[in-house]
Design a protein around this motif. Structure first.
Motif, short mmCIF file in Angstrom:
data_model
loop_
_atom_site.label_atom_id
_atom_site.label_comp_id
_atom_site.label_asym_id
_atom_site.label_seq_id
_atom_site.Cartn_x
_atom_site.Cartn_y
_atom_site.Cartn_z
N LEU A 1 0.82 -1.21 0.00
CA LEU A 1 0.00 0.00 0.00
C LEU A 1 0.86 1.26 0.00
CD1 LEU A 1 -2.91 -0.69 2.53
CD2 LEU A 1 -3.05 -0.52 0.05
N GLU B 1 2.01 -5.04 -6.71
CA GLU B 1 0.74 -4.48 -6.27
C GLU B 1 0.23 -5.26 -5.06
OE1 GLU B 1 -2.58 -3.92 -8.95
OE2 GLU B 1 -1.21 -4.32 -10.61
N PRO B 2 -0.63 -4.63 -4.25
CA PRO B 2 -1.19 -5.35 -3.09
C PRO B 2 -1.82 -6.69 -3.48
CG PRO B 2 -1.79 -3.03 -2.99
CD PRO B 2 -1.08 -3.23 -4.29
N ALA B 3 -2.51 -6.74 -4.61
CA ALA B 3 -3.17 -7.98 -5.01
C ALA B 3 -2.15 -9.09 -5.25
CB ALA B 3 -4.02 -7.75 -6.26
N GLU B 4 -1.03 -8.74 -5.87
CA GLU B 4 0.01 -9.74 -6.16
C GLU B 4 0.65 -10.23 -4.86
OE1 GLU B 4 1.47 -7.89 -10.45
OE2 GLU B 4 2.35 -7.17 -8.59
#
Ligand SMILES: Nc1ncnc2c1ncn2[C@@H]1O[C@H](COP(=O)(O)OP(=O)(O)O)[C@@H](O)[C@H]1O
Ligand SMILES: [Mg+2]
Lengths: 290, 242
Positions: free
Chosen positions: B58, B77-80
């Motif tokens: 983040l 990215e946060p999702a990764e």
């Protein structure tokens, strides 16, 4: 009394499409914090897409509405990817100016492609009205009302019953935490803008045949969409739905009982009253998207 | 300082991060070994939350590296990062107030594709936290603070992470609930999930942790086995009230 019923029915037909416009705008506004001045142009796009499909493609009316929805979604997604995504960190004023630019560009594009003369959109329905007791209604309007209701229901299902809708609501409520759950916020933005634009295009495809298609038709539609959003409260789906219906009915009553010249003024009088008395909207709740 | 058991699962090297002109992390180093429970303590504003936010993507890293399982994740990215296996239970619980308890749990499993296993995990979590099962259809915003903390923990578990980051899980809870929360976290670790926990309740955290780090103004100033930190003079004076 009989007149009142007739006005209510006409108001519902208009109001259903206003609700579609309003839901689209309120989602974009609420979730992306973008004041979308080009919203009316997607309405116009929908009307011309329906015109092209019906007059030039000779397809079924339902297919024409679907084509308009597809065109709205596609151009909406493109607009978000190319223009809005790079401006994610910018202020609301910046994106507002960009969307005013899109508004002008799209309207002139329509003028270029379709010319300035209003086009009547052919539709397959008989012109003789259906008479139900005291109310008479053109079959086309029945169709418009049914399809608008179906699309509103579909929007609710999307927001409340799908994974994408859940991610949209989560993003609206807490962006950072949604990102921590693995939601790719940029994709949610693209989907939201595409969805909102598709709804505006659907409204244009539905109302286009009722009235006429012309390049500046979206201006008034956009203003009405803003009215609906103000009535319903930012990001509030039931608010936008009720606000749309209310605006449609109020316009019909104003046109019927005051003067038809005041039709469009009625909405703005309501807006001014709402802004003075209940600035957070008629149906203000804390929750918004959804 | 004892070496982490097993190989390091998480390694943070010379990490710098800032909020605009405000530097939050200034050359942070820490490691978390596979299966460990590590706690990070420090005064308000020391940079503990920023550390966790940088690990989960983040807060962008300005300099330095973060390796998870040997692979760099500081540019991901946060999702990764979540997909790689790091879940983050944020400060202040941050449940989605207008989603139901069940929808919050489903958000925890957002990146998972194995729908059957997700459904099973949902049932398992509900058995484990009966209070959540009772309130399944209720908006999360209507839960009490303790219930929201259970939900936030359960939501993080729904991702089936290998490492969970907890940010001040005991904050604002009544003393009995603090105890319960710590027990739940200890239990999560016993079941094989690695834990990195930030706490202002330094005593409670150090008592249950294997190792601890003390943070001041964006960097680590002290590290060691939790028991040793509990006896350390500086730690006692600054963080344990005596
Ligand atoms: N969103 C933010 N914007 C600007 N500065 C921030 C923000 N969040 C934290 N900071 C600053 O970064 C530093 C570290 O904060 P934080 O990581 O929240 O510390 P802790 O969790 O240890 O209390 C503090 O100086 C704080 O003021
Ligand atoms: Mg903090």
């Amino acid at each position: 009394m009989e007149q009142l019923l007739q006005h209510l029915v006409n108001g519902l037909v208009l109001g259903g499409t206003y609700a579609l416009l309003g839901i689209g705008l309120t989602l974009i506004f609420g979730l992306m914090n973008v004041v979308n001045f080009a919203h009316g142009e997607f309405y116009t796009l929908g009307a011309y897409a329906a015109f092209a499909a019906l007059a030039l493609g000779g397809v079924d009316f339902v297919v024409a509405v679907l084509a308009a929805i597809g065109a709205g979604a596609l151009l909406g997604a493109l607009c978000e990817r190319v223009l809005l995504r790079p401006l994610r960190a910018e202020s609301i004023d910046t994106t507002m100016l960009v969307m005013i630019g899109v508004w002008i560009a799209m309207q002139n594009g329509e003028l270029l492609v379709w010319g300035g003369v209003a086009k009547s959109i052919p539709h397959p329905f008989p012109t003789a009205p259906l008479v139900l007791g005291p109310v008479s209604i053109a079959p086309l309007r029945v169709f418009v009302l049914v399809l608008a209701a179906g699309l509103i229901a579909a929007s609710y299902l999307l927001i409340h019953r799908t994974k994408l809708g859940r991610a949209m609501r989560a993003t609206f409520q807490d962006r950072d935490t949604a990102a921590l759950m693995g939601v790719r916020i940029s994709r949610i933005h693209t989907a939201t803008f595409a969805f909102g634009s598709a709804l505006a295009a659907a409204a244009g495809a539905l109302l286009g045949p009722v009235f006429l298609a012309y390049p500046s038709m979206g201006d008034l539609a956009a203003l009405k969409a803003f009215c609906v959003v103000i009535l319903g409260g930012l990001g509030n789906l039931p608010g936008a739905t009720l606000g749309g219906l209310l605006l449609g009915i109020a316009e019909e009553l104003g046109a019927g009982y005051v003067s038809s010249g005041y039709r469009d003024a009625v909405g703005f009088v309501i807006i001014i009253l709402v802004l003075l008395l209940r600035p957070s909207g008629l149906f203000a709740r804390e929750e918004r998207i959804g | 300082m004892t070496a982490p058991e097993g190989g390091p699962l998480l390694r943070v090297e010379e990490l710098h991060a800032a909020y605009g002109p405000v530097a939050a992390l200034r050359g942070l180093d820490l490691t978390v070994g596979q299966g460990e429970l590590v706690c990070l303590i420090g005064a308000n504003g020391a940079g503990k939350t920023s550390t966790l936010r940088a690990i989960s993507g983040l807060l962008p890293a300005a300099r330095g590296r973060i390796l998870f399982d040997g692979r760099p994740i500081h540019a991901a990215e946060p999702a990764e990062i979540l997909e790689a296996g790091i879940a983050h239970c944020p400060e202040g619980r941050r449940v989605f107030p207008y989603l139901t308890v069940q929808e919050n749990l489903e958000m925890g499993a957002y990146v998972r594709r194995d729908r059957h296993a997700v459904a099973e995990d949902l049932e398992r979590v509900c058995t484990h936290f009966p209070i959540l099962a009772e309130r399944r259809r209720q908006m999360a915003g209507t839960l009490s603070g303790g219930e929201q903390q259970m939900l936030a923990i359960a939501r993080a578990l729904m991702a089936r992470p290998r490492l969970i980051l907890f940010d001040e899980p005991s904050l604002g809870l009544a003393p009995t609930l603090v105890e319960t929360t710590f027990e739940i976290i200890a239990d999560i670790r016993r079941r094989g999930t690695t834990v990195l926990m930030v706490e202002q309740n330094a005593y409670g955290a150090l008592r249950m942790a294997d190792r601890g780090y003390v943070m001041e103004t964006g960097r680590i100033v002290l590290a060691g086995p939790a028991r040793a930190l509990l006896d350390d003079d500086h730690v006692r004076r600054a963080y344990l009230g005596g």
